[in-house]
Design a protein around this motif. Structure first.
Motif, mmCIF file in Angstrom:
data_model
loop_
_atom_site.group_PDB
_atom_site.id
_atom_site.type_symbol
_atom_site.label_atom_id
_atom_site.label_comp_id
_atom_site.label_asym_id
_atom_site.label_seq_id
_atom_site.Cartn_x
_atom_site.Cartn_y
_atom_site.Cartn_z
ATOM 1 N N ALA A 1 0.831 -1.197 0.000
ATOM 2 C CA ALA A 1 0.000 0.000 0.000
ATOM 3 C C ALA A 1 0.868 1.250 0.000
ATOM 4 N N ARG A 2 1.916 1.229 0.824
ATOM 5 C CA ARG A 2 2.771 2.402 0.918
ATOM 6 C C ARG A 2 3.556 2.634 -0.367
ATOM 7 N N ALA A 3 3.903 1.546 -1.030
ATOM 8 C CA ALA A 3 4.615 1.706 -2.296
ATOM 9 C C ALA A 3 3.698 2.335 -3.334
ATOM 10 N N ILE A 4 2.426 1.936 -3.332
ATOM 11 C CA ILE A 4 1.471 2.521 -4.278
ATOM 12 C C ILE A 4 1.312 4.015 -4.002
ATOM 13 N N MET A 5 1.201 4.360 -2.719
ATOM 14 C CA MET A 5 0.984 5.751 -2.350
ATOM 15 C C MET A 5 2.252 6.599 -2.493
ATOM 16 N N GLY A 6 3.403 5.952 -2.581
ATOM 17 C CA GLY A 6 4.653 6.714 -2.652
ATOM 18 C C GLY A 6 5.125 7.195 -1.302
ATOM 19 N N PHE A 7 4.797 6.458 -0.242
ATOM 20 C CA PHE A 7 5.161 6.875 1.108
ATOM 21 C C PHE A 7 6.518 6.333 1.550
ATOM 22 N N LEU A 8 7.108 5.437 0.733
ATOM 23 C CA LEU A 8 8.333 4.793 1.222
ATOM 24 C C LEU A 8 9.529 5.732 1.066
ATOM 25 N N SER A 9 10.328 5.794 2.112
ATOM 26 C CA SER A 9 11.483 6.692 2.079
ATOM 27 C C SER A 9 12.589 6.072 1.237
ATOM 28 N N ASP A 10 13.678 6.817 1.083
ATOM 29 C CA ASP A 10 14.758 6.365 0.200
ATOM 30 C C ASP A 10 15.462 5.116 0.715
ATOM 31 N N SER A 11 15.278 4.795 1.990
ATOM 32 C CA SER A 11 15.993 3.637 2.519
ATOM 33 C C SER A 11 15.391 2.320 2.015
ATOM 34 N N TRP A 12 14.228 2.396 1.379
ATOM 35 C CA TRP A 12 13.648 1.203 0.763
ATOM 36 C C TRP A 12 14.009 1.191 -0.708
ATOM 37 N N HIS A 13 14.337 0.017 -1.229
ATOM 38 C CA HIS A 13 14.666 -0.080 -2.644
ATOM 39 C C HIS A 13 13.527 -0.782 -3.365
ATOM 40 N N ILE A 14 12.878 -0.041 -4.228
ATOM 41 C CA ILE A 14 11.707 -0.576 -4.922
ATOM 42 C C ILE A 14 12.073 -0.930 -6.353
ATOM 43 N N GLN A 15 11.655 -2.126 -6.771
ATOM 44 C CA GLN A 15 11.877 -2.553 -8.146
ATOM 45 C C GLN A 15 10.614 -3.226 -8.629
ATOM 46 N N ALA A 16 10.240 -2.959 -9.855
ATOM 47 C CA ALA A 16 9.053 -3.640 -10.359
ATOM 48 C C ALA A 16 9.083 -3.634 -11.875
ATOM 49 N N ASP A 17 8.555 -4.711 -12.473
ATOM 50 C CA ASP A 17 8.378 -4.702 -13.912
ATOM 51 C C ASP A 17 7.295 -3.698 -14.268
ATOM 52 N N ARG A 18 6.347 -3.611 -13.375
ATOM 53 C CA ARG A 18 5.229 -2.716 -13.627
ATOM 54 C C ARG A 18 4.639 -2.285 -12.298
ATOM 55 N N LEU A 19 4.434 -0.983 -12.128
ATOM 56 C CA LEU A 19 3.651 -0.509 -10.993
ATOM 57 C C LEU A 19 2.810 0.619 -11.554
ATOM 58 N N TRP A 20 1.725 0.226 -12.189
ATOM 59 C CA TRP A 20 0.955 1.193 -12.952
ATOM 60 C C TRP A 20 -0.413 1.417 -12.335
ATOM 61 N N PHE A 21 -0.818 2.663 -12.347
ATOM 62 C CA PHE A 21 -2.194 2.996 -12.016
ATOM 63 C C PHE A 21 -2.782 3.628 -13.272
ATOM 64 N N GLU A 22 -3.786 2.982 -13.860
ATOM 65 C CA GLU A 22 -4.279 3.395 -15.176
ATOM 66 C C GLU A 22 -3.096 3.514 -16.119
ATOM 67 N N GLU A 23 -2.855 4.703 -16.688
ATOM 68 C CA GLU A 23 -1.695 4.766 -17.584
ATOM 69 C C GLU A 23 -0.503 5.485 -16.937
ATOM 70 N N HIS A 24 -0.576 5.659 -15.593
ATOM 71 C CA HIS A 24 0.551 6.323 -14.931
ATOM 72 C C HIS A 24 1.505 5.294 -14.329
ATOM 73 N N ASP A 25 2.783 5.482 -14.577
ATOM 74 C CA ASP A 25 3.793 4.641 -13.950
ATOM 75 C C ASP A 25 4.113 5.245 -12.586
ATOM 76 N N LEU A 26 3.653 4.595 -11.527
ATOM 77 C CA LEU A 26 3.768 5.182 -10.187
ATOM 78 C C LEU A 26 5.213 5.256 -9.692
ATOM 79 N N LEU A 27 6.109 4.526 -10.369
ATOM 80 C CA LEU A 27 7.499 4.556 -9.916
ATOM 81 C C LEU A 27 8.238 5.784 -10.423
ATOM 82 N N ASN A 28 7.761 6.340 -11.526
ATOM 83 C CA ASN A 28 8.461 7.491 -12.097
ATOM 84 C C ASN A 28 7.522 8.689 -12.198
ATOM 85 N N LEU A 29 7.200 9.259 -11.065
ATOM 86 C CA LEU A 29 6.331 10.430 -11.052
ATOM 87 C C LEU A 29 7.082 11.582 -10.402
ATOM 88 N N THR A 30 6.858 12.792 -10.905
ATOM 89 C CA THR A 30 7.368 13.945 -10.171
ATOM 90 C C THR A 30 6.404 14.203 -9.015
#
Lengths: 330, 342
Positions: free
Chosen positions: A49-78
């Motif tokens: 849930a926190r990864a979806i919301m973008g709440f994880l701090s830099d100390s967590w390393h997130i990797q995914a083939d896909r983490l998409w909400f509709e057509e937004h890539d949640l991993l690469n958002l400003t």
């Protein structure tokens, strides 16, 4: 597909090296679907849930083939793009709702924050008035009729159920497409829990809102749940249609959980032993290799030290080398 | 709220009364004659018999106390044993001077300390945080009197940037009215007002800055810790979940809640500030209450000691109670803790 998570791995650096707290997690949520994520505490449900919301701090390393909400890539958002989604299209409510309310602001002030400027028109005073009207509407929608009393209250004056209703009111302010509910009722008694679930089911029916419900307990999920995902120690064990999954679990973990349920207990002879899984959940420092259920699994064989792939069969998915209840399909 | 207000006010009154009792008792405890100790009039003086009568010298201790209270309320706090100046008027005049530097120093400490503390918290365990923490730790550890003298030696003497001591160049002939030099210049309207203000400003820089250091360092540390605590709270997360920007979460939720912890400590900080002000006044010959009180202690000037103690304790007391009331008025859950209702 509203939310599409494929092979999500979240790692954290510990003194003994990097640990994959969450390993290759798959989760798909369709429009208008209630999806429940079941797992024990520490299994990484909230982390998703926190990864979806973008709440994880830099100390967590997130990797995914896909983490998409509709057509937004949640991993690469400003930050700005994220704010256009979080709180608008994706909202979240939490366990222990009271602590998520600012103790020094009245309920009215906190709810007004949830009303975005883009929904209002007119000058400063007109906007202020609209904002207050919207807050009263929101309170009515979550079933709080005596709004004048509630508006001037501070969080410490509320009950846990009322606080959760306020959180829901704040979450549905923009009719989000996806509501993430992270164990929203775990600290409540069953009557209040049903009230909260009824409320969520209502908004699901009325707005077509998808819900990702996170729960510790198979016995305390919403009865409207269409799909279930079982997660154990950071690995998805099984997922699928609720009815099918509960009737014919393919994964030993699901089977074990069901065995401890009240319903199955009633079918067993009195005074028989409760068939629980042997052992305890592994700690993050000593994760088993391969299938993390392995050491506790009654069906485990040597092959289980290789991580099983996530096999899909029609609507069901499971990660097990030796699935159960598959004979009838053959 | 009104019940809490009443309780705080009654606490204030009782403590003030105890203070007068202590100040009165000092008159008896000090060596020498009670009448001389409280009124500052020596037995050789022709006014002595009259004063002894007015202060009920022969009428028992209860009557003496009532007479003392009467004098206290009329503003007749006796004369200084040293120079025969009336104590009350001196206090009124010097209080302004003390307040001036203490207040300016305090404002500087708040205005710089809070943003620096927030900055350190936001960059937790990064270079910015380490730098701010190191500076604040060393700033807090250096004794004020030592720092003041080093500053005079280098900035005032070696570089000659600012005057060494005093409030203003005596050539400007400003008659003290309020004690605060800036106010006095504005009231006096001298011919060269801009130059006078400039001179007063130069005199003020060093004492005010040195005075501001200690509370500022404390505020930085308090603010950083309290901000770190608040930033890890759940309601900050829910602020982000609402889609608020970082700035709005900080301004609406983090800062007000972090300030609550800092506010609680500010009372203690103010007594520290007042103590430091006295030291600074002595070093910089600032004509405030502190330097005057320190001199009176050296010279056994009993009426001055009594009056000065009374005023300084009363001021600290008033500030503490005012802060308590503000705290209860501003923060609802504190109110609940205090008496279980709104």
């Amino acid at each position: 597909m509203l939310l599409d998570i494929r092979n999500l791995t979240i790692a954290k650096d510990t003194p003994t090296g990097r640990v994959n707290v969450l390993e290759r997690v798959n989760l798909q949520i369709n429009e208008g679907e209630i999806h429940t994520l079941v797992g024990e505490s520490g299994s990484g449900k909230s982390l998703i849930a926190r990864a979806i919301m973008g709440f994880l701090s830099d100390s967590w390393h997130i990797q995914a083939d896909r983490l998409w909400f509709e057509e937004h890539d949640l991993l690469n958002l400003t930050a700005k793009q994220r704010r256009a989604i979080i709180g608008v299209d994706i909202a979240m409510i939490f366990q222990d709702a009271k602590s998520y309310l600012d103790p020094n602001l009245t309920i009215s002030e906190q709810l007004q924050e949830a009303v975005l400027d883009q929904d209002l028109t007119g000058g400063f005073l007109a906007r202020r008035k609209q904002r207050k009207e919207r807050v009263v509407q929101l309170l009515h929608r979550v079933g709080i009729k005596e709004h004048s009393n509630m508006l001037e209250s501070y969080p410490h004056e509320l009950s846990e159920g009322a606080a959760q209703k306020i959180m829901i009111a704040s979450a549905i302010a923009h009719r989000p497409k996806l509501l993430i509910a992270d164990e929203p009722t775990s600290t409540m008694e069953p009557a209040t829990r049903q009230q909260i679930y009824r409320l969520l089911a209502q908004f699901h029916a009325r707005y077509g809102m998808s819900i990702l419900l996170i729960s510790q307990d198979l016995g305390a999920i919403m009865k409207e749940t269409e799909r279930l995902t079982m997660i154990y120690s950071g690995q998805v064990m099984e997922s699928g249609n609720t009815r099918e999954l509960l009737d014919q679990p393919h994964h030993p973990y699901t089977e074990a959980l069901l065995n401890t349920s009240l319903y199955r207990q009633a079918q067993r002879p009195p005074r028989s032993r409760l068939p629980t899984l042997a052992g305890t959940e592994p700690s993050m420092q000593h994760l088993p290799i391969g299938c993390r259920l392995g050491p506790r699994c009654a069906y485990a064989r040597p092959k289980c030290v290789q991580t099983p792939g996530f096999s899909k069969k029609r609507d069901r998915g499971f990660a097990c080398h030796y699935p159960l209840n598959l004979e009838d399909d053959a | 709220m009104s019940r809490y207000l009443l309780r705080q006010l009654s606490l204030l009154l009782v403590t003030l009364w105890l203070l007068t009792l202590l100040a009165f008792s000092l008159g008896h405890w000090f060596s020498g004659d009670f009448i001389t100790n409280t009124s500052g009039i020596f037995p050789e003086d022709i006014r002595f018999a009259e004063t002894a009568e007015a202060r009920a010298a022969e009428a028992g201790i209860v009557n003496q106390y009532t007479a003392y209270l009467g004098h206290l309320f009329r503003g007749d706090w006796g004369l200084s044993l040293l120079d025969g100046e009336p104590v009350f008027e001196q206090i009124a005049l010097r209080f302004g001077a003390t307040l001036e530097i203490a207040l300016i120093a305090f404002v500087i400490a708040i205005v710089l300390g809070i943003p620096l503390g927030v900055l350190a918290a936001l960059y937790f365990r990064k270079a910015v945080d380490h730098t701010i923490l190191t500076i604040s730790l060393s700033g807090y550890s250096i004794p004020v009197f030592w720092f003041a003298q080093i500053a005079i030696l280098i900035i005032a003497i070696q570089w000659g940037l600012v005057p060494i001591a005093g409030q203003i160049n005596p050539l400007y002939e400003i008659t003290p009215r309020s004690g605060s030099i800036i106010l006095d210049i504005l009231l006096e309207q001298p011919e060269h007002m801009t130059e006078a203000l400039h001179s007063a400003f130069l005199h003020m820089i060093l004492p005010v800055c040195i005075l501001a250091i200690m509370p500022m360092m404390l505020i930085i540390r308090l603010m950083r810790n309290s901000m770190l605590d608040v930033l890890s709270q759940n309601y900050i997360t829910s602020g982000y979940a609402k889609g608020l920007s970082i700035a709005r979460v900080l301004w609406n939720h983090a800062l007000p809640n972090a300030m609550q912890h800092v506010m609680r400590q500010i009372g203690a900080l103010i007594s520290l500030l007042i103590t430091n002000t006295m030291i600074i006044e002595v070093i910089f010959s600032w004509p405030g209450l502190g330097s005057w009180l320190v001199r009176s202690i050296y010279e056994r000037d009993y009426p001055v000691i009594q009056g000065g103690l009374l005023v300084i304790s009363a001021v600290i007391l008033l500030i503490t109670i005012a802060l308590n009331i503000f705290h209860a008025w501003r923060y609802p859950q504190v109110r609940k803790d205090l008496y279980g209702a709104n």
